[in-house]
Every structure is written in C-alpha cells, then in structure tokens.
Scaffold this active site. Structure first.
Site, PDB file in Angstrom:
ATOM      1  N   CYS A  93      49.856 -42.361 -90.555  1.00 24.76           N
ATOM      2  CA  CYS A  93      48.759 -41.635 -89.888  1.00 24.76           C
ATOM      3  C   CYS A  93      48.619 -40.195 -90.371  1.00 24.76           C
ATOM      4  O   CYS A  93      47.639 -39.532 -90.059  1.00 24.76           O
ATOM      5  CB  CYS A  93      48.945 -41.660 -88.378  1.00 24.76           C
ATOM      6  SG  CYS A  93      49.039 -43.311 -87.711  1.00 24.76           S
ATOM      7  N   HIS A 121      45.157 -35.859 -84.556  1.00 27.31           N
ATOM      8  CA  HIS A 121      45.223 -37.303 -84.783  1.00 27.31           C
ATOM      9  C   HIS A 121      44.921 -38.009 -83.464  1.00 27.31           C
ATOM     10  O   HIS A 121      45.408 -37.610 -82.404  1.00 27.31           O
ATOM     11  CB  HIS A 121      46.633 -37.662 -85.281  1.00 27.31           C
ATOM     12  CG  HIS A 121      46.854 -39.141 -85.405  1.00 27.31           C
ATOM     13  ND1 HIS A 121      45.936 -39.976 -85.992  1.00 27.31           N
ATOM     14  CD2 HIS A 121      47.885 -39.928 -84.995  1.00 27.31           C
ATOM     15  CE1 HIS A 121      46.396 -41.217 -85.949  1.00 27.31           C
ATOM     16  NE2 HIS A 121      47.561 -41.213 -85.350  1.00 27.31           N
ATOM     17  N   ASN A 178      43.001 -45.665 -82.416  1.00 24.98           N
ATOM     18  CA  ASN A 178      43.796 -45.057 -83.484  1.00 24.98           C
ATOM     19  C   ASN A 178      43.460 -45.726 -84.820  1.00 24.98           C
ATOM     20  O   ASN A 178      43.780 -46.894 -85.023  1.00 24.98           O
ATOM     21  CB  ASN A 178      45.284 -45.215 -83.142  1.00 24.98           C
ATOM     22  CG  ASN A 178      46.205 -44.588 -84.178  1.00 24.98           C
ATOM     23  OD1 ASN A 178      45.765 -44.168 -85.248  1.00 24.98           O
ATOM     24  ND2 ASN A 178      47.493 -44.540 -83.858  1.00 24.98           N
TER      25      ASN A 178
HETATM   26  C1  LIG Z   1      51.900 -47.418 -76.260  1.00 24.24           C
HETATM   27  C2  LIG Z   1      51.673 -46.512 -75.073  1.00 24.24           C
HETATM   28  C3  LIG Z   1      50.183 -46.406 -74.778  1.00 24.24           C
HETATM   29  C4  LIG Z   1      52.347 -47.109 -73.847  1.00 24.24           C
HETATM   30  O1  LIG Z   1      52.192 -46.248 -72.742  1.00 24.24           O
HETATM   31  P1  LIG Z   1      53.451 -45.920 -71.822  1.00 24.24           P
HETATM   32  O2  LIG Z   1      52.940 -45.114 -70.710  1.00 24.24           O
HETATM   33  O3  LIG Z   1      54.476 -45.297 -72.735  1.00 24.24           O
HETATM   34  O4  LIG Z   1      53.850 -47.343 -71.309  1.00 24.24           O
HETATM   35  P2  LIG Z   1      55.259 -48.095 -71.467  1.00 24.24           P
HETATM   36  O5  LIG Z   1      55.491 -48.456 -72.891  1.00 24.24           O
HETATM   37  O6  LIG Z   1      56.281 -47.260 -70.765  1.00 24.24           O
HETATM   38  O7  LIG Z   1      54.960 -49.397 -70.657  1.00 24.24           O
HETATM   39  C5  LIG Z   1      54.730 -49.361 -69.279  1.00 24.24           C
HETATM   40  C6  LIG Z   1      54.459 -50.767 -68.809  1.00 24.24           C
HETATM   41  O8  LIG Z   1      53.136 -51.159 -69.230  1.00 24.24           O
HETATM   42  C7  LIG Z   1      53.208 -52.437 -69.854  1.00 24.24           C
HETATM   43  N1  LIG Z   1      52.162 -52.530 -70.855  1.00 24.24           N
HETATM   44  C8  LIG Z   1      52.255 -52.246 -72.176  1.00 24.24           C
HETATM   45  N2  LIG Z   1      51.062 -52.446 -72.753  1.00 24.24           N
HETATM   46  C9  LIG Z   1      50.217 -52.853 -71.782  1.00 24.24           C
HETATM   47  C10 LIG Z   1      48.858 -53.211 -71.755  1.00 24.24           C
HETATM   48  N3  LIG Z   1      48.085 -53.188 -72.863  1.00 24.24           N
HETATM   49  N4  LIG Z   1      48.310 -53.573 -70.573  1.00 24.24           N
HETATM   50  C11 LIG Z   1      49.034 -53.595 -69.459  1.00 24.24           C
HETATM   51  N5  LIG Z   1      50.341 -53.293 -69.414  1.00 24.24           N
HETATM   52  C12 LIG Z   1      50.910 -52.920 -70.561  1.00 24.24           C
HETATM   53  C13 LIG Z   1      54.593 -52.509 -70.424  1.00 24.24           C
HETATM   54  O9  LIG Z   1      54.952 -53.858 -70.601  1.00 24.24           O
HETATM   55  C14 LIG Z   1      55.430 -51.834 -69.368  1.00 24.24           C
HETATM   56  O10 LIG Z   1      55.668 -52.753 -68.339  1.00 24.24           O
HETATM   57  P3  LIG Z   1      57.098 -52.782 -67.613  1.00 24.24           P
HETATM   58  O11 LIG Z   1      57.257 -51.414 -67.008  1.00 24.24           O
HETATM   59  O12 LIG Z   1      56.944 -53.888 -66.632  1.00 24.24           O
HETATM   60  O13 LIG Z   1      58.088 -53.038 -68.711  1.00 24.24           O
HETATM   61  C15 LIG Z   1      52.249 -45.098 -75.352  1.00 24.24           C
HETATM   62  O14 LIG Z   1      53.653 -45.142 -75.339  1.00 24.24           O
HETATM   63  C16 LIG Z   1      51.806 -44.516 -76.666  1.00 24.24           C
HETATM   64  O15 LIG Z   1      50.646 -44.210 -76.855  1.00 24.24           O
HETATM   65  N6  LIG Z   1      52.743 -44.314 -77.596  1.00 24.24           N
HETATM   66  C17 LIG Z   1      52.476 -43.688 -78.854  1.00 24.24           C
HETATM   67  C18 LIG Z   1      51.701 -44.623 -79.715  1.00 24.24           C
HETATM   68  C19 LIG Z   1      51.312 -44.001 -80.975  1.00 24.24           C
HETATM   69  O16 LIG Z   1      50.887 -42.889 -80.976  1.00 24.24           O
HETATM   70  N7  LIG Z   1      51.443 -44.711 -82.064  1.00 24.24           N
HETATM   71  C20 LIG Z   1      51.018 -44.323 -83.324  1.00 24.24           C
HETATM   72  C21 LIG Z   1      51.611 -43.049 -83.748  1.00 24.24           C
HETATM   73  S1  LIG Z   1      50.670 -42.511 -85.049  1.00 24.24           S
END
Ligand SMILES: CC(C)(COP(=O)(O)OP(=O)(O)OC[C@H]1O[C@@H](n2cnc3c(N)ncnc32)[C@H](O)[C@@H]1OP(=O)(O)O)[C@@H](O)C(=O)NCCC(=O)NCCS
Length: 330
Positions: free
Chosen positions: A112, A252, A283
């Site tokens: 990215c 980003h 993204n």
């Molecule tokens: C991926 C992301 C959106 C997840 O958000 P989060 O608040 O961290 O959520 P978590 O990973 O802690 O998951 C929380 C819960 O939601 C659930 N969950 C994950 N994706 C889900 C979805 N699409 N819909 C519903 N629930 C979902 C998980 O299973 C978890 O459930 P659990 O608590 O029962 O295990 C976030 O971590 C993120 O944006 N990370 C960075 C991603 C990124 O920038 N990537 C590229 C870098 S360039």
C-alpha cells in the site's frame, strides 16, 4: 530544482460492491462495516479488466492533465501487488499499450506504500537530471486475491488505478520531500503466502487458500497508526514545516478509524481538510492515495502555496510520507 507532479489521473471500475451485497455473501452487516471501517461500497474490476488496462486509463488522464505526449515519457514505474503476471512486468504492458516508445519500464512492490515509493524513485531520477518526465502508476485488482468467504478481509478491499506525471518543469505539486521506511520483522502479519517461489501453485496451496490475503487486522491497525504518524512528522521536520502549515492531509484509505486516529494527532487540521475516499472505494492498496490526490486536485480547491501531506502504510511492513507544495507558476 525540485521534481513536480504536473498531472494526475485515476480510474475506477464501474461495478459497485455495496455493503448490502456483502451481507448476502458472508455473515456481516452494513452497520458493522460502516462503524468499524467507514466503508459503504467499493469498486470491482470486470473479468476483462486488469491492473494494466486500468493503469492505461489512469495514465491517459494524467498525461492529458500534464499536457505531455507519449514520446516525452522517459520512464514508467508501476506500483502493484496484483500484477497482471509475475513477469513480464505490468509496466511493460502499459508501456506497449500507450506507445511509450522511448520509455524504460519497471514494476515495484511496496504494497500500500507503493505510490510513495514510486514517487520517491521518480523524484531522484528527475532531480539528478537522468530523466525529464516520468509516469508513476499504481494499479490494483485486489478482488483477484480476496477470499470472498472470509468476512474479516473481503469487506475491506476494492480495485482501481491512479497515475501521475512527475517532471522537471511546469506548474503543479512540487515534491518537497518523501520519507520512506520498512520493517520486515512484521512481514507475516499481512501477506499472500501462495504463488511465489516459496509456495508455488499446487492443488494443496489452492485447497489451503494460500492465494488469498491473510491479515491480522487488529495488529496491523496499531502499526498503521503509529508508523503513518511518525513518517508524517519526520517528513515535516525534514522540510521544516510546522503542523499548522499543512493545508491538506491525503492519507492511505485503509480504514476511516485509522485516518481519524492519525488526524487526532494533527490538532490543527479541520476534518474537511482530510481527504477521504474510503467510504466509496475501500482500500485500493497502492492506488489509494493516488486516487485521493487526483480527486482532490480535480475539486480545484487547493490554493497557491498550500502544503499537502501524503502518508501511507502497507504490508512488509512499509510506510512513508510526502510533502507537496502547490505552485501554479513555475
Ligand atoms: C480489519 C478491521 C476492520 C477489524 O476491526 P476490529 O475492530 O479490529 O475488529 P476485530 O478484528 O477485533 O474483530 C472484532 C469481531 O468482529 C468480527 N468480524 C470481523 N470481520 C467482520 C465482519 N466483516 N462483519 C462482522 N463481524 C466481523 C470478528 O470475527 C470479531 O469477532 P469476535 O470478537 O467474536 O472474535 C481492523 O482491524 C482494520 O481495519 N485493520 C487494519 C486493516 C488494514 O489497514 N489493512 C491494510 C493495511 S494497508
């Protein structure tokens, strides 16, 4: 002499994948996606659209904006983690489609952060006098490496391309500074394990879904905020510009909450000066800040002398920031 971005362009596929569409594919909800990511929809390339073809469209617009002809391009650098092929490079495919007869061509891979790595390379070649006009392109078909059965990743990514002409002469965005960084220790937190020479494609790698993005979202989130903040501040220090002199932040577009966390660390920036596309495109990896920059420039709201701060973070990990200054008279 400072290298300048004298034209920008971008291309988004027509097909929209909305949160409601995703609700029908995996166990998720519009409410979850909006509250955790700020995303409402993203674009998905057609079967016959590739990073090369999307990149070509973005380049045509950037060259038109810059008023340069294909003969004037000396070098084309394509940042992508979803190249059409492992080889030949996507840059060569775009070079051929656009008839850039005198241009050298190369792909780079910084996930990215690719747009900023490409910009930094272009700046060095221009300022050292090797080339006069360089096309930088970032183009991604992330839908080709997303597992649409994995709700933790499939809601996040979209397809699209962006391009810019970086030149010695002309009015535009002067590239005051680009700061880059990397930390390979965290490589496994965000990766595509299959398809390279370590895990070449076999029935087993396909069965184990190794050809899809694997990400530890929570961990990546924390690193992204920390690294983009540090890179931005390092970049401002390098050009001795104070935070309050930054007019626009173009971050980003990985997650609206990541952008908000960075914005909180820039206390002088009102929210309408932080350019957001993540709600519409998700993204798009390397393409993301290029698309946002192009859309910002096309709003015609950037004024003479204003400073734009770009920052990105991605797999590797890689990160970076760049300070651009808008000058109409050059
Ligand atoms: C991926 C992301 C959106 C997840 O958000 P989060 O608040 O961290 O959520 P978590 O990973 O802690 O998951 C929380 C819960 O939601 C659930 N969950 C994950 N994706 C889900 C979805 N699409 N819909 C519903 N629930 C979902 C998980 O299973 C978890 O459930 P659990 O608590 O029962 O295990 C976030 O971590 C993120 O944006 N990370 C960075 C991603 C990124 O920038 N990537 C590229 C870098 S360039």
């Amino acid at each position: 002499m400072k290298a300048k971005i004298i034209g920008t362009g971008s291309y988004l596929p027509k097909k929209i994948l909305s949160n409601l569409d995703l609700e029908r594919m995996v166990e998720t909800s519009d409410e979850w996606i909006v509250s955790r990511t700020g995303m409402k929809e993203r674009r998905i390339a057609d079967d016959n659209e590739y990073p090369s073809t999307m990149g070509v469209e973005a380049c045509k617009l950037a060259m038109m904006d810059a008023k340069v002809t294909p003969e004037e391009i000396d070098f084309i650098i394509v940042a992508t983690l979803t190249p059409d092929y492992i080889f030949p490079s996507t840059a060569c495919l775009i070079q051929e489609s656009l008839g850039l007869k005198s241009a050298a061509a190369i792909d780079i891979q910084a996930a990215c952060t690719g747009y900023l790595y490409a910009l930094s390379i272009a700046k060095s070649f221009i300022e050292s006098g090797v080339y006069n006009n360089i096309l930088i392109v970032a183009s991604e078909k992330l839908s080709s490496i997303v597992d649409y059965e994995d709700r933790s990743t499939c809601v996040l990514f979209g397809d699209g391309a962006s391009a810019a002409v970086v030149s010695k002469n002309g009015p535009g965005l002067s590239v005051e500074s680009v700061c880059l960084g990397a930390d390979g220790e965290q490589a496994e937190l965000l990766m595509l394990p299959g398809g390279g020479s370590r895990n070449p494609a076999t029935q087993k790698t396909v069965n184990e879904k190794l050809h899809y993005i694997k990400m530890a979202g929570n961990e990546v989130f924390k690193h992204a905020v920390r690294r983009m903040e540090a890179a931005s501040k390092q970049c401002l220090d390098q050009v001795q510009i104070k935070e309050e002199e930054v007019s626009w932040l173009v971050p980003h577009q990985a997650n609206k909450r990541i952008i908000e966390a960075i914005a909180k660390r820039f206390t002088h920036l009102p929210s309408d000066k932080i350019f957001i596309t993540v709600d519409r495109y998700g993204n798009t990896s390397a393409s993301s800040i290029g698309i946002a920059l192009d859309e910002l420039m096309k709003t015609n709201t950037v004024k003479e002398g204003e400073n734009l701060l770009l920052t990105a973070f991605g797999s590797g990990f890689t990160w970076g920031a760049s300070l651009l200054k808008f000058t109409r008279n050059a």
